[in-house]
Design an enzyme around this catalytic site. Structure first.
Site, short mmCIF file in Angstrom:
data_model
loop_
_atom_site.label_atom_id
_atom_site.label_comp_id
_atom_site.label_asym_id
_atom_site.label_seq_id
_atom_site.Cartn_x
_atom_site.Cartn_y
_atom_site.Cartn_z
N HIS A 1 0.87 -1.19 0.00
CA HIS A 1 0.00 0.00 0.00
C HIS A 1 0.90 1.24 0.00
O HIS A 1 2.02 1.18 0.52
CB HIS A 1 -0.84 -0.06 1.29
CG HIS A 1 -1.88 0.99 1.42
ND1 HIS A 1 -1.60 2.27 1.85
CD2 HIS A 1 -3.22 0.95 1.21
CE1 HIS A 1 -2.72 2.96 1.89
NE2 HIS A 1 -3.72 2.19 1.50
N GLN B 1 -4.52 -5.17 7.04
CA GLN B 1 -5.52 -6.10 6.48
C GLN B 1 -5.45 -7.47 7.15
O GLN B 1 -6.09 -8.42 6.68
CB GLN B 1 -5.32 -6.26 4.96
CG GLN B 1 -5.45 -4.97 4.18
CD GLN B 1 -6.85 -4.39 4.17
OE1 GLN B 1 -7.82 -5.02 4.62
NE2 GLN B 1 -6.99 -3.17 3.68
N ASP C 1 3.10 -4.56 8.01
CA ASP C 1 1.88 -3.77 7.83
C ASP C 1 0.73 -4.76 8.02
O ASP C 1 0.48 -5.61 7.16
CB ASP C 1 1.88 -3.16 6.43
CG ASP C 1 0.58 -2.43 6.13
OD1 ASP C 1 -0.39 -2.60 6.89
OD2 ASP C 1 0.55 -1.69 5.13
N LYS D 1 -10.52 -0.43 10.66
CA LYS D 1 -10.76 -1.61 9.83
C LYS D 1 -11.15 -2.81 10.68
O LYS D 1 -11.36 -3.90 10.17
CB LYS D 1 -9.49 -1.95 9.03
CG LYS D 1 -9.11 -0.90 8.00
CD LYS D 1 -8.02 -1.42 7.11
CE LYS D 1 -7.21 -0.36 6.43
NZ LYS D 1 -7.86 0.28 5.30
N CYS E 1 -4.88 2.48 -3.57
CA CYS E 1 -3.59 2.94 -3.01
C CYS E 1 -2.48 1.93 -3.25
O CYS E 1 -1.56 1.78 -2.44
CB CYS E 1 -3.71 3.25 -1.51
SG CYS E 1 -4.89 4.55 -1.16
N1 C6P Z 1 -6.24 0.59 2.93
C1 C6P Z 1 -8.02 0.27 1.37
O1 C6P Z 1 -9.10 0.60 0.85
P1 C6P Z 1 -4.84 3.87 7.23
O2 C6P Z 1 -5.44 4.68 6.13
O3 C6P Z 1 -3.64 4.54 7.82
O4 C6P Z 1 -5.84 3.43 8.25
O5 C6P Z 1 -4.35 2.50 6.56
C2 C6P Z 1 -3.46 2.53 5.48
C3 C6P Z 1 -3.24 1.17 4.95
C4 C6P Z 1 -1.99 0.59 5.10
N2 C6P Z 1 -1.75 -0.65 4.68
C5 C6P Z 1 -2.68 -1.40 4.09
C6 C6P Z 1 -2.35 -2.80 3.66
C7 C6P Z 1 -3.95 -0.87 3.88
O6 C6P Z 1 -4.88 -1.61 3.28
C8 C6P Z 1 -4.23 0.46 4.31
C9 C6P Z 1 -5.58 1.08 4.05
C10 C6P Z 1 -7.57 1.03 2.59
O7 C6P Z 1 -7.35 -0.65 0.93
C11 C6P Z 1 -7.71 2.50 2.44
S1 C6P Z 1 -6.64 3.16 1.24
#
Ligand code: C6P
Length: 407
Positions: free
Chosen positions: A123, A202, A199, A225, A364
């Site tokens: 991401h 997910q 990370d 999430k 992203c």
């Molecule tokens: N992905 C998606 O629709 P934040 O925005 O900081 O809570 O998370 C960022 C982030 C980082 N790593 C991974 C693997 C992610 O999936 C995400 C967030 C969302 O896929 C919003 S872009």
């Protein structure tokens, strides 16, 4: 016993909404999850009865608020099996957690020529902070490639780890859904003295994640999430590493003493929590953790596995649709796909007319999409409240979209 989905759904007020006359079918859980009334009520009760700033006041409600905030940290500590609550830092989300490490650890430890190893399925949140660090330090970024099935190709991992100070990769891809072989990568990284950041945005909402078992150095994830509110996230870090790192943000609470010309830092974890924190959000997150814990992550993972398997089987019925990523058994509960002749945004618009929420775009992960020669895909992502019948509605609506645009 499988998850009692019908009962669970009663806990989520938004799921009784209608969109354009159709029941809401929420399949954008990888972007953010919906909230059970337990979380909403915990936050409301806190605002109504105990709200105050934390770690400051010596009056009853301030002490109650502090107690609630710190017990949320304790919950998270137990949830990911950290050794100590000092290892749990509250941030605003996964993005901030990764930026914190890239700044506070990276600025001190990365030098010109050092390698930072990522994967091609990261991401943007796990690419850009490292690019900024590499630019500041003249370090080199390298990427573990993925193959045509969206699996990491680890053939050259030993070579990629040469001169590598840190590797940062996703436990589960937000676009392919791939569950990455974290333990194997971590074992190899350890052998080379390379630190590991996972990370887990997910992963933590969907499966058991145990930082001791994984033996990672840092782990980043977001509350929103995993049924919790927005505005709060988590960085787990090994205590001995966090202790040696400088603060990320400066301000109130993260200090022990302040003088005109210099300051000294608070103990862990507060050294990294500058300013007034997301207090009610921590209370909501604690309720979310309780909710997930009560249902059991193992059951949640099994439920999502059965949904993604069913979805992938049925998506084959839709003419002209191509799925990306590995077989269902290697995934978390999400699937991305595209039609050669219909733009993903048009697909999503037709689905929305039917009350179905999916994400359309690059999710992203622009470099991932570019490597596939795609600009965008449609993504359906599942969670504990989704039912098979909702996948049937998705398939019907996709067939309708295909008919509509090919008329
Ligand atoms: N992905 C998606 O629709 P934040 O925005 O900081 O809570 O998370 C960022 C982030 C980082 N790593 C991974 C693997 C992610 O999936 C995400 C967030 C969302 O896929 C919003 S872009």
């Amino acid at each position: 016993m499988p998850l009692p989905v019908e009962t669970i759904r009663q806990d989520f007020p938004i799921l009784s909404r209608k969109i354009n006359g159709y029941p809401l079918v929420y399949l954008d859980n990888a972007a953010s999850s919906q909230k059970p009334k337990h979380v909403i009520m915990a936050m409301t009760a806190f605002y109504q009865a105990s709200y105050a700033n934390i770690h400051r006041g010596v009056y009853t409600i301030a002490e109650e608020a502090t107690e609630l905030y710190e017990s949320a940290r304790e919950h998270i500590k137990n949830f990911v099996n950290a050794r100590a609550s000092q290892e749990i830092i509250f941030t605003r989300g996964t993005t901030e957690s990764i930026n914190l490490v890239a700044r506070s650890w990276g600025d001190k430890n990365i030098q010109a020529g050092d390698v930072i190893l990522l994967t091609e399925m990261e991401h943007h949140s796990n690419i850009v902070p490292w690019q900024l660090l590499a630019e500041r330090k003249k370090a080199r970024l390298k990427y573990i490639p993925f193959d045509e099935k969206g699996r990491l190709n680890l053939e050259n991992l030993d070579r990629l780890l040469e001169g590598c100070k840190i590797t940062a990769f996703t436990l589960a891809s937000n676009t392919f859904g791939t569950k990455n072989p974290a333990k194997e990568i971590i074992r190899k990284a350890r052998a080379k003295g390379t630190l590991v950041l996972l990370d887990a945005a997910q992963a933590v909402p969907h499966q058991n994640v145990d930082v001791v078992d994984l033996d990672c150095d840092f782990l980043a994830f977001s509350s929103h999430k995993m049924l919790g509110p927005t505005g709060i996230g988590i960085l787990y870090g090994k205590k001995e590493l966090l202790e040696k790192m400088d603060p990320f943000l400066g301000g109130g609470e993260m200090i022990k003493t302040v003088q005109w010309d210099h300051s000294t830092w608070n103990d862990l974890p507060w050294k990294f929590e500058a300013g007034t924190q997301s207090i009610a959000e921590a209370v909501g997150l604690k309720a979310a953790v309780d909710y997930l814990h009560h249902l059991g992550l193992k059951k949640i993972a099994e439920h999502e596995q059965s949904l993604v398997r069913y979805a992938m089987e049925r998506l084959h019925e839709v003419e002209g649709l191509t799925m990306i990523g590995p077989p269902a058994s290697e995934r978390v509960g999400l699937v991305s796909f595209y039609f050669k002749d219909i733009h993903p945004h048009d697909v999503a618009a037709v689905l929305d007319r039917n009350g179905i929420c999916v994400r359309a775009g690059h999710h992203c992960t622009m470099p991932l999409h570019k490597k596939l020669g795609l600009e965008a895909t449609v993504r359906a992502s599942f969670y504990l409240y989704n039912a098979k019948e909702e996948i049937d509605l998705l398939i019907d609506a996709l067939k309708e979209a295909a008919r509509f645009f090919r008329k």
